[in-house]
Design an enzyme around this catalytic site. Structure first.
Site, mmCIF file in Angstrom:
data_model
loop_
_atom_site.group_PDB
_atom_site.id
_atom_site.type_symbol
_atom_site.label_atom_id
_atom_site.label_comp_id
_atom_site.label_asym_id
_atom_site.label_seq_id
_atom_site.Cartn_x
_atom_site.Cartn_y
_atom_site.Cartn_z
ATOM 1 N N PHE A 187 0.484 -1.079 0.270
ATOM 2 C CA PHE A 187 -0.254 -0.172 0.023
ATOM 3 C C PHE A 187 1.114 1.336 0.057
ATOM 4 C CE2 PHE A 187 -2.674 3.332 1.889
ATOM 5 C CZ PHE A 187 -3.731 2.861 0.973
ATOM 6 N N ASP B 59 2.627 -5.503 8.149
ATOM 7 C CA ASP B 59 1.544 -5.263 8.287
ATOM 8 C C ASP B 59 0.005 -6.338 7.717
ATOM 9 O OD1 ASP B 59 -0.640 -3.895 6.851
ATOM 10 O OD2 ASP B 59 0.574 -1.947 6.288
ATOM 11 N N TYR C 289 -10.423 -0.932 11.659
ATOM 12 C CA TYR C 289 -11.373 -0.323 10.659
ATOM 13 C C TYR C 289 -11.744 -1.275 9.356
ATOM 14 C CZ TYR C 289 -8.359 2.000 7.747
ATOM 15 O OH TYR C 289 -6.795 2.848 7.667
ATOM 16 N N LYS C 290 -11.508 -1.910 9.387
ATOM 17 C CA LYS C 290 -11.893 -3.212 8.198
ATOM 18 C C LYS C 290 -12.180 -4.196 8.460
ATOM 19 C CE LYS C 290 -7.718 -1.676 5.142
ATOM 20 N NZ LYS C 290 -8.198 -0.711 4.547
ATOM 21 N N ARG D 62 -13.096 -4.749 -6.410
ATOM 22 C CA ARG D 62 -12.462 -5.392 -5.506
ATOM 23 C C ARG D 62 -13.413 -5.891 -4.599
ATOM 24 N NH1 ARG D 62 -8.096 -3.221 -1.265
ATOM 25 N NH2 ARG D 62 -10.261 -1.941 -0.570
#
Length: 394
Positions: free
Chosen positions: A126, A195, A220-221, A369
């Site tokens: 990312f 990560d 938050y995922k 996605r």
């Protein structure tokens, strides 16, 4: 009713995790974007209302002690620990993922032996992780080399200080081999930093089991902590005395209220704290983690693989050959909890999917996605998403 729709009914009827859906605030939308922002757990609004009205509104400053605000970062860290395979006392919650990547990577370099002057970073990472790694390299006087995860073993050497890797690729959903890559990093005498943003809460991680040194992740995922909920930092127990944070703050001081002009780090993972915790979002996260009570991460992983297998099967059934191509690996050992489909008009197709009540997301330039959160996504929704996609692709 199609063969796939009938199969979805049977799969949902046999799904032991299906009752967990009632723990979330959901509607008729097929929500396949939990890999960006998890759905709202149903118990969170009342808990946040109590935090705001009673703990803040009535108790005010007393809540640091009486409501447990002061110990929230490590208390909530201990609740996340089982979801990533960590024993208590190794995770502290706070700050953003980006800030924690910076803390972890600089601390990793500081742990490395003298003369190790190179940092390896995942070339497919990312973007923010790459930006942070570049800054950390400049600040520590190291060089930075970007390599793909598969290239890491060959790139390691006696110059390697630290290696920053993603467990799951955010674009493709590829799951990287954390056990073997961590072992290779250690064999080279370097420090591993992982990560976990796209794996924690979706699949077993095994931080302790595989000897990971440092790890970071967002909440938050798949952990459903809410927009901008605080991230977390894992520091392996054996390394905590050596963890030298580049952001020493009063909250990580051994005597935070001593107001000493000189810094002395707190013991254990607490030295990963920096400033005053963001209490409102932190306690919303704590409430959100209640949905994980009595939930097996291995059962979550099994359903995740079943959902993504079924989605690929339905996409094949409902679309013309070649119209979309999966860029997510088929082998279970190489797949996270999302499916990424390459499609030349992906941006427009995702807009139309959302208009039809199927929410995924678009990644430039040509990727659709779809994230599958096993706690609340059903097989019927999975079939519907593929069916609507097929209709839109014509």
């Amino acid at each position: 009713m199609s063969e796939q729709a009938l199969r979805a009914e049977k799969l949902d009827a046999a799904d032991d995790l299906a009752p967990l859906r009632s723990r979330f605030v959901l509607d008729d939308v097929t929500y396949l974007d939990g890999n960006s922002l998890g759905a709202l757990p149903a118990n969170v609004p009342d808990r946040v209302r109590d935090v705001v009205r009673r703990q803040w509104g009535e108790l005010r400053i007393r809540s640091w002690d009486e409501s447990g605000w002061w110990t929230a970062p490590e208390r909530i860290g201990d609740r996340i620990a089982p979801l990533v395979g960590a024993a208590p006392g190794q995770i502290v919650v706070g700050d953003s993922t980006s800030v924690n990547v910076f803390k972890a990577l600089v601390a990793a370099v500081r742990m490395a032996d003298e003369g190790r002057d190179e940092i390896l970073v995942d070339a497919t990472t990312f973007p923010t992780d790459g930006y942070i790694a570049e800054s950390a390299a400049r600040l520590t006087g190291r060089t930075l080399r970007a390599v793909t995860p598969s290239e890491v073993p060959a790139a390691l050497g006696d110059r390697t200080a630290a290696v920053l890797l993603n467990h799951v690729d955010y674009r493709t959903g590829r799951l990287h081999d954390l056990p073997s890559l961590t072992a290779a990093v250690h064999a080279a005498g370097a420090v591993s930093v992982w990560d976990l943003c796209h794996s924690a809460g979706a699949l077993p991680v095994g931080l302790d089991e595989h000897g990971v040194d440092l790890a970071v992740g967002c909440t938050y995922k798949y952990l459903n902590g809410g927009p901008g909920s605080p991230a977390y930092l894992y520091v392996r127990g054996e390394l905590q005395d050596r963890f030298d944070s580049p952001l020493p703050g009063w909250n990580s001081h051994a005597e935070p209220f001593g107001m000493s002009p000189s810094y002395a780090p707190a013991p254990g993972a607490l030295r990963g704290r920096v400033g005053t915790p963001d209490i409102l979002s932190m306690l919303a996260l704590e409430a959100a983690l209640d949905v994980w009570d009595d939930v097996s991460i291995s059962a979550v992983r099994a359903k995740s693989l079943a959902l993504t297998d079924f989605f690929l099967e339905c996409v094949t059934a409902y679309t013309e050959p070649g119209r979309v191509v999966s860029v997510t690996p088929e082998p279970h050992g190489e797949r996270g909890s999302q499916i990424a489909l390459r499609c030349h008009d992906a941006g427009e197709i995702m807009k139309r999917l959302i208009e039809r009540g199927v929410v995924g997301d678009f990644r430039h330039p040509d990727v659709l996605r779809f994230g599958f959160t096993p706690l609340y996504v059903s097989f019927a929704e999975t079939e519907r998403a593929a069916r609507v996609l097929g209709e839109l692709l014509g």
